[in-house]
Scaffold this active site. Sequence first.
Site, short mmCIF file in Angstrom:
data_model
loop_
_atom_site.label_atom_id
_atom_site.label_comp_id
_atom_site.label_asym_id
_atom_site.label_seq_id
_atom_site.Cartn_x
_atom_site.Cartn_y
_atom_site.Cartn_z
N PRO A 135 0.77 -1.24 0.00
CA PRO A 135 0.00 0.00 0.00
C PRO A 135 0.81 1.30 0.00
O PRO A 135 0.79 2.07 0.96
CB PRO A 135 -0.84 -0.13 1.27
CG PRO A 135 0.03 -0.92 2.19
CD PRO A 135 0.75 -1.91 1.31
N CYS A 136 1.44 1.59 -1.11
CA CYS A 136 2.21 2.83 -1.22
C CYS A 136 1.30 4.06 -1.19
O CYS A 136 1.76 5.16 -0.87
CB CYS A 136 3.07 2.81 -2.48
SG CYS A 136 2.20 2.38 -3.98
#
Length: 178
Positions: A135-136
Amino acid sequence: MTKYKSYCESPVGMILLESDGKYLTALQIKGQRHYEEKEPERIEKNDLLVFQKAKKWLEDYFNKNNPSLKEVPLKYSGSAFQERVWYHLLKIPYGSVVTYKSIAEEVAKDFGKEKMSAQAVGKAVGENPISIIIPCHRVVGTNNNLTGYNGGIDKKIKLLEIEGIDSTKYHLPKGPRV
């Protein structure tokens, strides 16, 4: 080694999935910098178990069900620094955000250093090969700045909102929203 691909529609656009046959090795949203250019010679194979698991994970995610990271076997490769940054991205809880600076502090500790550049972390975040699942989009700048997202700020906002995060409390970057 043979590489495989599959596609799926999503609320943030067409998604390209890549696999070595056993692990998910890439997940890119159309419009991202590396979409379709990394490994142009892949065989489309929609019935791979890993693609079925990834598509189920994405369906659950987009339906706001907070799927487990353990549901999809992941395999990514990069420098030791990049992989350490991606490891820390995987630790960000659903519905939460952290800053590039806080990740830099964690990575510095991991490498036994006093400090680490938040900009270097930002570069590694931008090279994340498995968007959404790693989850950047949950990383923001200090002072609540919604800094860059490889797929575009609009997609980052959409992903944050799917997770129940009020994006209105964050500042948009000046200039074009890419």
